[in-house]
Design a protein around this motif. Structure first.
Motif, PDB file in Angstrom:
ATOM      1  N   VAL A  25      -4.683  -2.107   2.706  1.00 22.79           N
ATOM      2  CA  VAL A  25      -4.830  -1.212   2.806  1.00 22.79           C
ATOM      3  C   VAL A  25      -3.880  -0.133   2.236  1.00 22.79           C
ATOM      4  N   SER A  26      -2.594  -0.644   1.828  1.00 23.65           N
ATOM      5  CA  SER A  26      -1.817   0.125   0.896  1.00 23.65           C
ATOM      6  C   SER A  26      -1.596  -0.437  -0.537  1.00 23.65           C
ATOM      7  N   ALA A  27      -2.984  -1.258  -0.727  1.00 25.21           N
ATOM      8  CA  ALA A  27      -3.573  -1.483  -2.367  1.00 25.21           C
ATOM      9  C   ALA A  27      -3.266  -0.313  -3.202  1.00 25.21           C
ATOM     10  N   SER A  28      -4.188   0.916  -2.776  1.00 18.69           N
ATOM     11  CA  SER A  28      -4.585   1.745  -4.165  1.00 18.69           C
ATOM     12  C   SER A  28      -4.273   3.320  -3.181  1.00 18.69           C
ATOM     13  N   ARG A  29      -4.449   4.215  -4.499  1.00 14.19           N
ATOM     14  CA  ARG A  29      -3.937   5.507  -3.237  1.00 14.19           C
ATOM     15  C   ARG A  29      -5.137   6.132  -3.381  1.00 14.19           C
ATOM     16  N   GLY A  30      -4.764   7.600  -3.468  1.00 14.90           N
ATOM     17  CA  GLY A  30      -5.514   8.574  -2.606  1.00 14.90           C
ATOM     18  C   GLY A  30      -6.446   8.176  -0.779  1.00 14.90           C
ATOM     19  N   LEU A 120       4.814  -4.450  -6.124  1.00 10.54           N
ATOM     20  CA  LEU A 120       4.730  -2.866  -5.260  1.00 10.54           C
ATOM     21  C   LEU A 120       5.474  -2.708  -6.553  1.00 10.54           C
ATOM     22  N   CYS A 121       4.948  -1.583  -6.001  1.00  8.02           N
ATOM     23  CA  CYS A 121       5.049   0.385  -7.724  1.00  8.02           C
ATOM     24  C   CYS A 121       6.307   0.640  -6.255  1.00  8.02           C
ATOM     25  N   LEU A 122       7.468   0.318  -7.195  1.00  7.77           N
ATOM     26  CA  LEU A 122       8.072   1.144  -6.459  1.00  7.77           C
ATOM     27  C   LEU A 122       9.172   2.509  -6.203  1.00  7.77           C
ATOM     28  N   ASP A 123       8.232   2.891  -7.788  1.00  6.91           N
ATOM     29  CA  ASP A 123       8.511   4.329  -7.984  1.00  6.91           C
ATOM     30  C   ASP A 123       7.947   4.323  -9.163  1.00  6.91           C
ATOM     31  N   GLY A 139       4.553   3.014  -3.423  1.00  5.55           N
ATOM     32  CA  GLY A 139       4.182   2.005  -2.527  1.00  5.55           C
ATOM     33  C   GLY A 139       2.618   1.126  -2.739  1.00  5.55           C
ATOM     34  N   ASN A 140       2.276   1.159  -3.804  1.00  5.43           N
ATOM     35  CA  ASN A 140       0.147   0.284  -4.362  1.00  5.43           C
ATOM     36  C   ASN A 140       1.025  -0.524  -4.441  1.00  5.43           C
ATOM     37  N   ARG A 141       0.579  -1.306  -4.242  1.00  7.64           N
ATOM     38  CA  ARG A 141       0.494  -3.666  -4.306  1.00  7.64           C
ATOM     39  C   ARG A 141      -0.482  -3.707  -4.888  1.00  7.64           C
ATOM     40  N   ARG A 142      -0.684  -4.817  -6.099  1.00  9.45           N
ATOM     41  CA  ARG A 142      -1.666  -5.469  -6.617  1.00  9.45           C
ATOM     42  C   ARG A 142      -1.326  -6.859  -6.742  1.00  9.45           C
TER      43      ARG A 142
ATOM     44  N   PHE B  80       5.726  -1.186   3.060  1.00  8.43           N
ATOM     45  CA  PHE B  80       4.652   0.561   3.671  1.00  8.43           C
ATOM     46  C   PHE B  80       5.086   1.131   3.783  1.00  8.43           C
ATOM     47  N   GLY B  81       6.332   1.282   4.533  1.00 12.55           N
ATOM     48  CA  GLY B  81       7.075   2.796   4.326  1.00 12.55           C
ATOM     49  C   GLY B  81       6.906   3.737   2.606  1.00 12.55           C
ATOM     50  N   LEU B  82       6.760   3.362   1.630  1.00 14.08           N
ATOM     51  CA  LEU B  82       7.162   4.333   0.769  1.00 14.08           C
ATOM     52  C   LEU B  82       5.249   4.285   0.399  1.00 14.08           C
ATOM     53  N   ALA B  83       4.197   3.276   0.989  1.00  9.91           N
ATOM     54  CA  ALA B  83       2.698   4.059   0.929  1.00  9.91           C
ATOM     55  C   ALA B  83       3.062   4.951   1.820  1.00  9.91           C
TER      56      ALA B  83
END
Lengths: 269, 269
Positions: A25-30, A120-123, A139-142, B80-83
């Motif tokens: 769920v947190s993989a992609s934005r939008g 994980l995209c931190l910033d 917050g996105n991850r891949r 997760f909180g980040l996203a």
DNA sequence: CGTCAGTTTCCACATCGTGGAAGAAATGCG
DNA sequence: CGCATTTCTTCCACGATGTGGAAACTGACG
């Protein structure tokens, strides 16, 4: 039937399923990810994913966009995030460098770190250039190895861990048009070259260059990157950008060496 | 045997168990909470809690302090909180008011909001007074009705919801030396008085006064509070403090009325 | 109004989680 | 110190709980 491991696994496999779903769920934005996509990505049958997500929905751990029917992370997880301040605040540590990189290049700059088998995209900082690459949000991850930044993170890890991660991710690479083989050789290439460039077309028309910070910050593998449209990141520009990244990387590494323990307990201000 | 509901509940009760555990883990600050305490608080048998926590540990959703054997929330939840940036950033909205309150009183100031059946500490400012009350850290939660701030949040909610929440929390109140009855009458008293004061001795030697913000921010019940040592918060000082809180509350309410939609998508900067 | 992709419900089956009980560790106390 | 007490961990037989294939449903699109 035929889970994945047949060996005497320790209990609570549901926990793993639930967390896999949340990661997807947190993989992609939008506007959120559709049920079917989540189920497939997490390797679960649709009804199972549905039931778990429904339970998470009831507890506000995920939300559903009524328009698109997509799932996103819910407020409960944000709340947990408040209480779970990290021991080493990589984000704050890298912030000044990110600012400078975005300002100097005019393109989007990113910090990624390792999180399990994911990057994980931190910033992120947005540059001034009119056409911005925003494929990834904070917050996105891949999977580790997919995309320039992620690849740089992976390549900075010890080889035995790289192997373990690539094996674990093998199935997931397909969804990104990659294979374990390709990732492994990309790691080699990255190490030889000293920096990472995008593997294939993760996001069409964009290209990234990324550089890992030494062997991590506080034990966590980290990489900085710049992403821009292909035309903009030609060979000459890649060279300048890498030089810039390397300068910042060395500065951060020096900081790491000087400070006895990088700032603890960063909370999220 | 004899779960809680005997009716045809919808599936995935494990999800509820896991989230209950995580909520309990995030209930208190400091070096973490012991297995036994968590199990009891979450209403689970020890081995069950153990198994679930072990699985969460393996996934970095919780950490264990090796010294105290206590559990705290782990890095995965922070990630997760980040996203999961909230739609309405109550925290940012209240920050200026919090600053002013802490500066003016010299004591600790808090913002809590509702999170399910709990009050959640969203933010905190430490005043200048030498003896500070820091019983609660950002991200901590306690049942709605336990403590001044939490009580103010509860009392600001519609009566039918108050009833539902108090019923749901009935069992948990015991652990704080309260009963559903006492909480209900405390809600009455709070409404009559117009502000909340600490119910009993939640944290010994400290007292708090709290005031809800109208009927919430973006639909979420919220309260501001000031907490100090008992001696300091005498009757006269309570009066001044409440006046100060009320002034800030009115200012925030005015802001809410003016802005069409309070700032969206606050991310966590 | 038919098609199709995505979503939700159903239900028989057996897997997976359950939790009592007992064994280890760690901690406290005399 | 060594016994007592608490807390943690492992075990395992049982059956409730979650599982997932299949089918009904929804609504978007042509």
């Amino acid at each position: 039937m035929a889970k994945q491991a047949g060996l005497g696994r320790d209990g609570a496999q549901v926990v793993h399923k639930v967390l896999s779903l949340l990661k997807e769920v947190s993989a992609s934005r939008g506007r959120g990810t559709k049920l079917t996509a989540l189920a497939e990505a997490a390797g679960l049958p649709v009804p199972t994913a549905y039931r778990l997500l429904a339970a998470l929905l009831a507890e506000r751990a995920v939300e559903r966009d009524e328009a698109t029917r997509g799932f996103r992370l819910g407020p409960l997880l944000w709340e947990f995030g408040l209480a779970a301040a990290p021991d080493v605040d990589i984000r704050r540590f890298c912030a000044p460098a990110l600012d400078r990189i975005a300002a100097a290049t005019g393109d989007s700059a990113y910090v990624n770190c390792r999180s399990g088998d994911d990057a994980l995209c931190l910033d992120r900082r947005e540059g001034s250039y009119p056409i911005q690459a925003k494929p990834i949000a904070i917050g996105n991850r891949r999977p580790l190895g997919v995309g320039a930044t992620s690849l740089a993170v992976l390549a900075s890890m010890p080889s035995n861990e790289v192997d373990a991660v690539v094996d674990a991710n093998a199935a997931r690479y397909r969804r990104h048009g990659l294979t374990a083989e390709r990732v492994r050789s990309a790691v080699e290439a990255t190490r030889a070259r000293g920096f990472a460039v995008s593997t294939g077309r993760i996001v069409a028309r964009f290209r990234g260059v990324a550089l890992a910070i030494g062997n991590g910050v506080g034990g966590v593998p980290v990489a900085l990157s710049v992403i821009a449209i292909e035309e903009r990141l030609d060979l000459a520009r890649i060279e300048t950008t890498v030089a810039l990244l390397r300068r910042e990387e060395q500065a951060l590494r020096a900081l790491l060496a000087s400070e006895p323990e990088i700032q603890q307990k960063g909370s999220m201000p």
